[in-house]
Design a protein around this motif. Structure first.
Motif, PDB file in Angstrom:
ATOM      1  N   ILE A  33       0.840  -1.194   0.000  1.00 20.70           N
ATOM      2  CA  ILE A  33       0.000   0.000   0.000  1.00 20.70           C
ATOM      3  C   ILE A  33       0.876   1.244   0.000  1.00 20.70           C
ATOM      4  CG2 ILE A  33      -1.707   1.323   1.297  1.00 20.70           C
ATOM      5  CD1 ILE A  33      -2.549  -1.362   2.598  1.00 20.70           C
ATOM      6  N   MET A  34       0.543   2.193  -0.879  1.00 14.33           N
ATOM      7  CA  MET A  34       1.230   3.482  -0.920  1.00 14.33           C
ATOM      8  C   MET A  34       0.199   4.576  -0.646  1.00 14.33           C
ATOM      9  SD  MET A  34       4.049   5.257  -1.473  1.00 14.33           S
ATOM     10  CE  MET A  34       5.213   4.402  -2.549  1.00 14.33           C
ATOM     11  N   PHE A  35       0.397   5.305   0.453  1.00 16.02           N
ATOM     12  CA  PHE A  35      -0.446   6.452   0.756  1.00 16.02           C
ATOM     13  C   PHE A  35       0.176   7.683   0.101  1.00 16.02           C
ATOM     14  CE2 PHE A  35      -1.524   3.615   4.295  1.00 16.02           C
ATOM     15  CZ  PHE A  35      -2.912   3.646   4.209  1.00 16.02           C
ATOM     16  N   VAL A  36      -0.679   8.557  -0.433  1.00 16.38           N
ATOM     17  CA  VAL A  36      -0.188   9.679  -1.223  1.00 16.38           C
ATOM     18  C   VAL A  36      -0.885  10.974  -0.813  1.00 16.38           C
ATOM     19  CG1 VAL A  36       0.107  10.570  -3.571  1.00 16.38           C
ATOM     20  CG2 VAL A  36       0.168   8.091  -3.167  1.00 16.38           C
ATOM     21  N   CYS A  37      -0.085  12.038  -0.643  1.00 14.65           N
ATOM     22  CA  CYS A  37      -0.643  13.379  -0.461  1.00 14.65           C
ATOM     23  C   CYS A  37       0.222  14.352  -1.259  1.00 14.65           C
ATOM     24  CB  CYS A  37      -0.758  13.763   1.012  1.00 14.65           C
ATOM     25  SG  CYS A  37       0.795  14.086   1.874  1.00 14.65           S
ATOM     26  N   HIS A  38      -0.001  15.633  -1.063  1.00 15.59           N
ATOM     27  CA  HIS A  38       0.713  16.618  -1.865  1.00 15.59           C
ATOM     28  C   HIS A  38       2.215  16.626  -1.587  1.00 15.59           C
ATOM     29  CE1 HIS A  38       1.270  20.153  -4.327  1.00 15.59           C
ATOM     30  NE2 HIS A  38       2.012  20.651  -3.351  1.00 15.59           N
ATOM     31  N   GLY A  39       2.599  16.775  -0.309  1.00 20.96           N
ATOM     32  CA  GLY A  39       4.021  16.950  -0.003  1.00 20.96           C
ATOM     33  C   GLY A  39       4.684  15.827   0.762  1.00 20.96           C
ATOM     34  N   ASN A  40       3.904  14.866   1.267  1.00 24.37           N
ATOM     35  CA  ASN A  40       4.419  13.737   2.041  1.00 24.37           C
ATOM     36  C   ASN A  40       5.068  14.176   3.353  1.00 24.37           C
ATOM     37  OD1 ASN A  40       6.856  11.075   1.709  1.00 24.37           O
ATOM     38  ND2 ASN A  40       4.767  10.880   2.439  1.00 24.37           N
ATOM     39  N   ILE A  41       4.486  15.230   3.962  1.00 27.48           N
ATOM     40  CA  ILE A  41       4.971  15.642   5.277  1.00 27.48           C
ATOM     41  C   ILE A  41       3.846  15.712   6.319  1.00 27.48           C
ATOM     42  CG2 ILE A  41       7.013  16.844   4.412  1.00 27.48           C
ATOM     43  CD1 ILE A  41       5.443  19.506   4.964  1.00 27.48           C
ATOM     44  N   CYS A  42       2.593  15.578   5.895  1.00 28.50           N
ATOM     45  CA  CYS A  42       1.470  15.636   6.851  1.00 28.50           C
ATOM     46  C   CYS A  42       0.579  14.395   6.733  1.00 28.50           C
ATOM     47  CB  CYS A  42       0.627  16.895   6.653  1.00 28.50           C
ATOM     48  SG  CYS A  42       1.449  18.447   7.056  1.00 28.50           S
ATOM     49  N   ARG A  43      -0.383  14.442   5.806  1.00 29.03           N
ATOM     50  CA  ARG A  43      -1.427  13.414   5.779  1.00 29.03           C
ATOM     51  C   ARG A  43      -0.947  12.028   5.355  1.00 29.03           C
ATOM     52  NH1 ARG A  43      -5.836  16.222   2.208  1.00 29.03           N
ATOM     53  NH2 ARG A  43      -3.940  16.837   1.140  1.00 29.03           N
ATOM     54  N   SER A  44      -0.164  11.924   4.288  1.00 29.70           N
ATOM     55  CA  SER A  44       0.228  10.569   3.860  1.00 29.70           C
ATOM     56  C   SER A  44       1.170   9.887   4.853  1.00 29.70           C
ATOM     57  CB  SER A  44       0.784  10.546   2.431  1.00 29.70           C
ATOM     58  OG  SER A  44       1.964  11.296   2.298  1.00 29.70           O
ATOM     59  N   PRO A  45       2.142  10.590   5.474  1.00 35.44           N
ATOM     60  CA  PRO A  45       2.916   9.883   6.495  1.00 35.44           C
ATOM     61  C   PRO A  45       2.074   9.543   7.723  1.00 35.44           C
ATOM     62  CG  PRO A  45       3.748  12.127   6.230  1.00 35.44           C
ATOM     63  CD  PRO A  45       2.717  11.897   5.161  1.00 35.44           C
ATOM     64  N   MET A  46       1.102  10.403   8.059  1.00 35.30           N
ATOM     65  CA  MET A  46       0.207  10.052   9.163  1.00 35.30           C
ATOM     66  C   MET A  46      -0.524   8.756   8.826  1.00 35.30           C
ATOM     67  SD  MET A  46      -1.293  13.819  10.246  1.00 35.30           S
ATOM     68  CE  MET A  46      -2.249  13.271  11.677  1.00 35.30           C
ATOM     69  N   GLY A  99      -3.185  14.014  -9.365  1.00 35.66           N
ATOM     70  CA  GLY A  99      -1.727  13.954  -9.442  1.00 35.66           C
ATOM     71  C   GLY A  99      -1.217  12.558  -9.738  1.00 35.66           C
ATOM     72  N   MET A 100      -1.819  11.556  -9.094  1.00 36.45           N
ATOM     73  CA  MET A 100      -1.401  10.172  -9.362  1.00 36.45           C
ATOM     74  C   MET A 100      -1.691   9.788 -10.802  1.00 36.45           C
ATOM     75  SD  MET A 100      -2.226   7.967  -5.926  1.00 36.45           S
ATOM     76  CE  MET A 100      -3.696   8.795  -5.336  1.00 36.45           C
ATOM     77  N   ASN A 101      -2.874  10.146 -11.295  1.00 40.97           N
ATOM     78  CA  ASN A 101      -3.214   9.829 -12.685  1.00 40.97           C
ATOM     79  C   ASN A 101      -2.289  10.542 -13.665  1.00 40.97           C
ATOM     80  OD1 ASN A 101      -5.463   7.917 -12.806  1.00 40.97           O
ATOM     81  ND2 ASN A 101      -6.563   9.453 -11.615  1.00 40.97           N
ATOM     82  N   ARG A 102      -1.867  11.757 -13.325  1.00 35.84           N
ATOM     83  CA  ARG A 102      -0.918  12.491 -14.170  1.00 35.84           C
ATOM     84  C   ARG A 102       0.424  11.764 -14.199  1.00 35.84           C
ATOM     85  NH1 ARG A 102       2.763  15.528 -12.261  1.00 35.84           N
ATOM     86  NH2 ARG A 102       1.657  15.976 -10.323  1.00 35.84           N
ATOM     87  N   ILE A 103       0.908  11.346 -13.039  1.00 37.39           N
ATOM     88  CA  ILE A 103       2.211  10.676 -12.962  1.00 37.39           C
ATOM     89  C   ILE A 103       2.168   9.318 -13.652  1.00 37.39           C
ATOM     90  CG2 ILE A 103       3.840   9.585 -11.347  1.00 37.39           C
ATOM     91  CD1 ILE A 103       3.199  12.023  -9.437  1.00 37.39           C
ATOM     92  N   PHE A 104       1.105   8.546 -13.413  1.00 37.25           N
ATOM     93  CA  PHE A 104       1.010   7.205 -13.991  1.00 37.25           C
ATOM     94  C   PHE A 104       0.544   7.207 -15.441  1.00 37.25           C
ATOM     95  CE2 PHE A 104       0.047   5.698  -9.434  1.00 37.25           C
ATOM     96  CZ  PHE A 104       1.385   5.462  -9.181  1.00 37.25           C
ATOM     97  N   GLY A 105      -0.145   8.229 -15.859  1.00 37.78           N
ATOM     98  CA  GLY A 105      -0.681   8.268 -17.215  1.00 37.78           C
ATOM     99  C   GLY A 105      -2.081   7.674 -17.284  1.00 37.78           C
ATOM    100  N   SER A 106      -2.342   6.655 -16.474  1.00 38.19           N
ATOM    101  CA  SER A 106      -3.661   6.025 -16.386  1.00 38.19           C
ATOM    102  C   SER A 106      -3.637   5.059 -15.206  1.00 38.19           C
ATOM    103  CB  SER A 106      -4.007   5.288 -17.677  1.00 38.19           C
ATOM    104  OG  SER A 106      -3.132   4.186 -17.870  1.00 38.19           O
ATOM    105  N   ASP A 107      -4.755   4.425 -14.975  1.00 42.30           N
ATOM    106  CA  ASP A 107      -4.875   3.456 -13.874  1.00 42.30           C
ATOM    107  C   ASP A 107      -5.554   2.189 -14.407  1.00 42.30           C
ATOM    108  OD1 ASP A 107      -5.011   2.246 -11.353  1.00 42.30           O
ATOM    109  OD2 ASP A 107      -6.773   3.392 -10.739  1.00 42.30           O
ATOM    110  N   PRO A 108      -4.878   1.459 -15.304  1.00 45.42           N
ATOM    111  CA  PRO A 108      -5.522   0.315 -15.954  1.00 45.42           C
ATOM    112  C   PRO A 108      -5.927  -0.803 -15.001  1.00 45.42           C
ATOM    113  CG  PRO A 108      -3.164   0.316 -16.406  1.00 45.42           C
ATOM    114  CD  PRO A 108      -3.480   1.612 -15.724  1.00 45.42           C
ATOM    115  N   GLU A 109      -5.250  -0.931 -13.874  1.00 44.51           N
ATOM    116  CA  GLU A 109      -5.582  -2.008 -12.927  1.00 44.51           C
ATOM    117  C   GLU A 109      -6.465  -1.514 -11.780  1.00 44.51           C
ATOM    118  OE1 GLU A 109      -2.138  -4.475 -11.874  1.00 44.51           O
ATOM    119  OE2 GLU A 109      -1.131  -3.640 -13.648  1.00 44.51           O
TER     120      GLU A 109
END
Length: 149
Positions: free
Chosen positions: A4-17, A95-105
């Motif tokens: 599991i990868m949690f993702v937020c804007h800067g990875n200093i508040c919500r996703s590390p929490m 942002g994730m869709n932009r980085i990955f290009g799509s989410d086929p799975e």
């Protein structure tokens, strides 16, 4: 092993929490060795920085340590390495869709959908309410844990 990868804007508040709350829940539910949990950012603004002090303090209030964590950025190559990519808000999903290009799975989710809610996790960077963010994240992580076990 579930990854599991949690993702937020800067990875200093919500996703590390979310990362460290979920690690605690995984251990409490006896699946700590069966799950790999990490977090990252969609932006490069905070790379290398530690967890924001008020976020760190909120976790500590609940007996959770996040020592040693520093911000890292999501990469396109991460898509094949994880089963779930869990964003804190709609902007993180874009942002994730932009980085990955799509989410086929269909690996991309918004955290609070696991709690039966469509809203975003409260953003303490703007609200300064780290308790509200913690409570949202805990609710979402508990829902995700229920799905996994």
């Amino acid at each position: 092993m579930i990854k599991i990868m949690f993702v937020c804007h800067g990875n200093i508040c919500r996703s590390p929490m979310a990362e460290f709350i979920m690690k605690k829940l995984a251990c409490e539910n006896g699946i700590g060795d069966d799950i790999y949990i990490a977090s990252c950012a969609v932006s490069s603004e905070e790379l290398g920085n530690p967890v924001y002090p008020p976020a760190r303090a909120e976790l500590a209030k609940h007996g959770i340590s996040c020592s040693g964590k520093s911000a890292v950025q999501l990469k396109r190559s991460d898509y094949d390495s994880y089963d779930y990519f869990i964003g804190m808000d709609t902007s993180n999903i874009r942002g994730m869709n932009r980085i990955f290009g799509s989410d086929p799975e269909e690996k991309i989710y918004k955290l609070l959908t696991f709690a039966g809610r469509s809203d975003d996790v409260s953003d303490p960077w703007y609200s300064k309410d780290f308790t509200a963010a913690y409570n949202d994240i805990l609710e979402g992580c508990r829902g995700l844990m229920a799905k996994l076990i």
